[in-house]
Design a protein around this motif. Sequence first.
Motif, PDB file in Angstrom:
ATOM      1  N   PHE A  96       8.987  -4.273   8.078  1.00  0.00           N
ATOM      2  CA  PHE A  96       8.199  -3.057   8.259  1.00  0.00           C
ATOM      3  C   PHE A  96       9.075  -1.819   8.095  1.00  0.00           C
ATOM      4  CE2 PHE A  96       5.806   0.013  10.973  1.00  0.00           C
ATOM      5  CZ  PHE A  96       4.611  -0.008  10.270  1.00  0.00           C
ATOM      6  N   MET A  97      10.288  -1.839   8.692  1.00  0.00           N
ATOM      7  CA  MET A  97      11.192  -0.704   8.576  1.00  0.00           C
ATOM      8  C   MET A  97      11.634  -0.502   7.130  1.00  0.00           C
ATOM      9  SD  MET A  97      11.277   0.592  11.499  1.00  0.00           S
ATOM     10  CE  MET A  97      11.339   0.359  13.278  1.00  0.00           C
ATOM     11  N   SER A  98      11.818  -1.607   6.408  1.00  0.00           N
ATOM     12  CA  SER A  98      12.207  -1.491   4.999  1.00  0.00           C
ATOM     13  C   SER A  98      11.108  -0.826   4.182  1.00  0.00           C
ATOM     14  CB  SER A  98      12.523  -2.875   4.418  1.00  0.00           C
ATOM     15  OG  SER A  98      13.696  -3.407   4.980  1.00  0.00           O
ATOM     16  N   LEU A  99       9.855  -1.168   4.468  1.00  0.00           N
ATOM     17  CA  LEU A  99       8.738  -0.533   3.773  1.00  0.00           C
ATOM     18  C   LEU A  99       8.759   0.977   3.985  1.00  0.00           C
ATOM     19  CD1 LEU A  99       5.720  -2.924   4.536  1.00  0.00           C
ATOM     20  CD2 LEU A  99       6.997  -2.718   2.397  1.00  0.00           C
ATOM     21  N   ILE A 100       9.007   1.395   5.210  1.00  0.00           N
ATOM     22  CA  ILE A 100       9.023   2.818   5.536  1.00  0.00           C
ATOM     23  C   ILE A 100      10.212   3.503   4.872  1.00  0.00           C
ATOM     24  CG2 ILE A 100       9.311   4.496   7.404  1.00  0.00           C
ATOM     25  CD1 ILE A 100       7.738   2.515   9.176  1.00  0.00           C
ATOM     26  N   HIS A 101      11.387   2.873   4.992  1.00  0.00           N
ATOM     27  CA  HIS A 101      12.600   3.495   4.464  1.00  0.00           C
ATOM     28  C   HIS A 101      12.539   3.663   2.958  1.00  0.00           C
ATOM     29  CE1 HIS A 101      16.663   4.836   4.350  1.00  0.00           C
ATOM     30  NE2 HIS A 101      17.048   3.841   3.572  1.00  0.00           N
ATOM     31  N   HIS A 102      11.862   2.764   2.255  1.00  0.00           N
ATOM     32  CA  HIS A 102      11.768   2.848   0.803  1.00  0.00           C
ATOM     33  C   HIS A 102      10.517   3.594   0.331  1.00  0.00           C
ATOM     34  CE1 HIS A 102      14.869  -0.258   1.058  1.00  0.00           C
ATOM     35  NE2 HIS A 102      15.189   0.107  -0.164  1.00  0.00           N
ATOM     36  N   GLY A 103       9.818   4.229   1.279  1.00  0.00           N
ATOM     37  CA  GLY A 103       8.664   5.024   0.898  1.00  0.00           C
ATOM     38  C   GLY A 103       7.452   4.216   0.508  1.00  0.00           C
ATOM     39  N   GLU A 104       7.413   2.942   0.934  1.00  0.00           N
ATOM     40  CA  GLU A 104       6.251   2.110   0.627  1.00  0.00           C
ATOM     41  C   GLU A 104       5.074   2.447   1.545  1.00  0.00           C
ATOM     42  OE1 GLU A 104       6.639   0.113  -1.881  1.00  0.00           O
ATOM     43  OE2 GLU A 104       8.814  -0.037  -2.054  1.00  0.00           O
ATOM     44  N   LEU A 105       5.358   3.006   2.733  1.00  0.00           N
ATOM     45  CA  LEU A 105       4.322   3.450   3.664  1.00  0.00           C
ATOM     46  C   LEU A 105       4.550   4.920   3.967  1.00  0.00           C
ATOM     47  CD1 LEU A 105       4.084   0.489   6.231  1.00  0.00           C
ATOM     48  CD2 LEU A 105       2.385   1.156   4.521  1.00  0.00           C
ATOM     49  N   LEU A 106       3.534   5.735   3.736  1.00  0.00           N
ATOM     50  CA  LEU A 106       3.624   7.178   3.907  1.00  0.00           C
ATOM     51  C   LEU A 106       2.566   7.658   4.901  1.00  0.00           C
ATOM     52  CD1 LEU A 106       3.981   8.105   0.133  1.00  0.00           C
ATOM     53  CD2 LEU A 106       5.818   8.004   1.829  1.00  0.00           C
ATOM     54  N   PRO A 107       2.712   8.885   5.430  1.00  0.00           N
ATOM     55  CA  PRO A 107       1.706   9.406   6.352  1.00  0.00           C
ATOM     56  C   PRO A 107       0.307   9.315   5.756  1.00  0.00           C
ATOM     57  CG  PRO A 107       3.591  10.870   6.266  1.00  0.00           C
ATOM     58  CD  PRO A 107       3.805   9.855   5.204  1.00  0.00           C
ATOM     59  N   GLY A 108      -0.619   8.751   6.525  1.00  0.00           N
ATOM     60  CA  GLY A 108      -1.990   8.593   6.068  1.00  0.00           C
ATOM     61  C   GLY A 108      -2.277   7.245   5.436  1.00  0.00           C
ATOM     62  N   ASP A 109      -1.232   6.523   5.014  1.00  0.00           N
ATOM     63  CA  ASP A 109      -1.441   5.213   4.394  1.00  0.00           C
ATOM     64  C   ASP A 109      -2.050   4.226   5.380  1.00  0.00           C
ATOM     65  OD1 ASP A 109      -0.432   6.069   2.033  1.00  0.00           O
ATOM     66  OD2 ASP A 109       1.403   4.880   2.086  1.00  0.00           O
ATOM     67  N   ARG A 110      -2.916   3.383   4.862  1.00  0.00           N
ATOM     68  CA  ARG A 110      -3.518   2.322   5.661  1.00  0.00           C
ATOM     69  C   ARG A 110      -2.976   0.977   5.208  1.00  0.00           C
ATOM     70  NH1 ARG A 110      -9.852   3.970   6.714  1.00  0.00           N
ATOM     71  NH2 ARG A 110      -9.434   6.110   7.430  1.00  0.00           N
ATOM     72  N   PHE A 111      -2.869   0.048   6.116  1.00  0.00           N
ATOM     73  CA  PHE A 111      -2.374  -1.281   5.785  1.00  0.00           C
ATOM     74  C   PHE A 111      -3.003  -2.288   6.737  1.00  0.00           C
ATOM     75  CE2 PHE A 111       0.452   0.807   8.742  1.00  0.00           C
ATOM     76  CZ  PHE A 111       0.697  -0.146   9.719  1.00  0.00           C
ATOM     77  N   SER A 112      -3.006  -3.553   6.339  1.00  0.00           N
ATOM     78  CA  SER A 112      -3.649  -4.580   7.154  1.00  0.00           C
ATOM     79  C   SER A 112      -2.629  -5.509   7.787  1.00  0.00           C
ATOM     80  CB  SER A 112      -4.619  -5.401   6.293  1.00  0.00           C
ATOM     81  OG  SER A 112      -3.905  -6.215   5.380  1.00  0.00           O
ATOM     82  N   GLU A 113      -3.013  -6.090   8.900  1.00  0.00           N
ATOM     83  CA  GLU A 113      -2.167  -7.089   9.548  1.00  0.00           C
ATOM     84  C   GLU A 113      -1.963  -8.283   8.624  1.00  0.00           C
ATOM     85  OE1 GLU A 113      -4.277  -7.994  13.108  1.00  0.00           O
ATOM     86  OE2 GLU A 113      -3.985  -5.990  13.981  1.00  0.00           O
ATOM     87  N   LEU A 114      -3.018  -8.642   7.890  1.00  0.00           N
ATOM     88  CA  LEU A 114      -2.950  -9.810   7.013  1.00  0.00           C
ATOM     89  C   LEU A 114      -1.940  -9.610   5.893  1.00  0.00           C
ATOM     90  CD1 LEU A 114      -4.108 -12.599   6.405  1.00  0.00           C
ATOM     91  CD2 LEU A 114      -5.864 -11.500   5.012  1.00  0.00           C
ATOM     92  N   SER A 115      -1.931  -8.425   5.276  1.00  0.00           N
ATOM     93  CA  SER A 115      -0.994  -8.182   4.176  1.00  0.00           C
ATOM     94  C   SER A 115       0.443  -8.160   4.684  1.00  0.00           C
ATOM     95  CB  SER A 115      -1.318  -6.861   3.473  1.00  0.00           C
ATOM     96  OG  SER A 115      -1.124  -5.754   4.342  1.00  0.00           O
ATOM     97  N   LEU A 116       0.674  -7.574   5.851  1.00  0.00           N
ATOM     98  CA  LEU A 116       2.013  -7.570   6.424  1.00  0.00           C
ATOM     99  C   LEU A 116       2.476  -8.990   6.741  1.00  0.00           C
ATOM    100  CD1 LEU A 116       2.242  -4.555   8.922  1.00  0.00           C
ATOM    101  CD2 LEU A 116       3.367  -4.816   6.714  1.00  0.00           C
ATOM    102  N   ALA A 117       1.574  -9.790   7.299  1.00  0.00           N
ATOM    103  CA  ALA A 117       1.918 -11.165   7.630  1.00  0.00           C
ATOM    104  C   ALA A 117       2.281 -11.955   6.375  1.00  0.00           C
ATOM    105  CB  ALA A 117       0.765 -11.840   8.367  1.00  0.00           C
TER     106      ALA A 117
END
Length: 302
Positions: A96-117
């Motif tokens: 999760f931290m890697s996604l944030i650090h590389h700009g994969e998740l930005l303010p306002g972005d939505r994501f699902s528990e299933l996709s993260l899993a």
Amino acid sequence: MASNKTYLFKQSINRMLTQIEELPEGQYTMANDMELTRQLNISRTTVRACIEHLINNGLVKREGSHKIVLRQPEDTDFFDIENKASTKDEQIEKYFMSLIHHGELLPGDRFSELSLAKNSGCTTISVREFLIKFSNNGLIKKIPRGRWQMVEFDEAFAKELIDFREMLEMNALNDLLRAPKDDVIWSELADLLRAHQEVRADMENRYMEFPDLDKAFHFKLRDKKPNRFINQFYDIVSFICHYHYQWDKNGELERFTVACNEHIAILENLISNDHASAVLAMKQHLESAKKTLMGCVHGLEV
């Protein structure tokens, strides 16, 4: 150095290697960058970095817009990301931290528990527990149907975080200064100092290694007084200060260079037993961190 690559990078490399292994007989061309971005759910920047790694290791070569497979992957080409000592909580946190650090998740972005899993290799239960823990800090929020959203943090939250961080870190520094000179902590700090100096010597090419050093530095400072409640606070600090998604990526090299130099000054003064200078260096570092963090909140001034 492989050990300095992020979890997301290592996982993406492994998934690309698996794709190469699974290419139909007679096919020697990888998917294009856009298709890899979609298949692996990563940014084009991450895709390009991974392809460059594969090229440097003699697995593929570029011919125009095509990526030609030169050889089949070997066991040594894969990164060991299982880390049997790591819990599922740590695994989803790294991802999760890697996604944030590389700009994969930005303010306002939505994501699902299933996709993260699915993409982290964790169970939906582990993912849900992790997200619930971090939702307490107000930086992510639950929305219907097993989905979450990245949100901003406000000025009041940032100032409270800064005040609490200063209190904890100065207290941790004072505890460390009282450690006996034969304590193993001093050799560990010397190792950490060398790691910082190596990155600083090639900062322009290695600055993306600094967030891991940053986290190691601040966790090592409080090594003499472990505390579960402080651990929870540092989870939030890592989320915001080390991986905050609102930072202007164009300014990372400059910020990381300043922080790296400040870490080195603190470590050198600690190791040389110069208590007064260590305290002053820490105060300077916390002041810089304050300006950086407040700058993340709509350009606020300290």
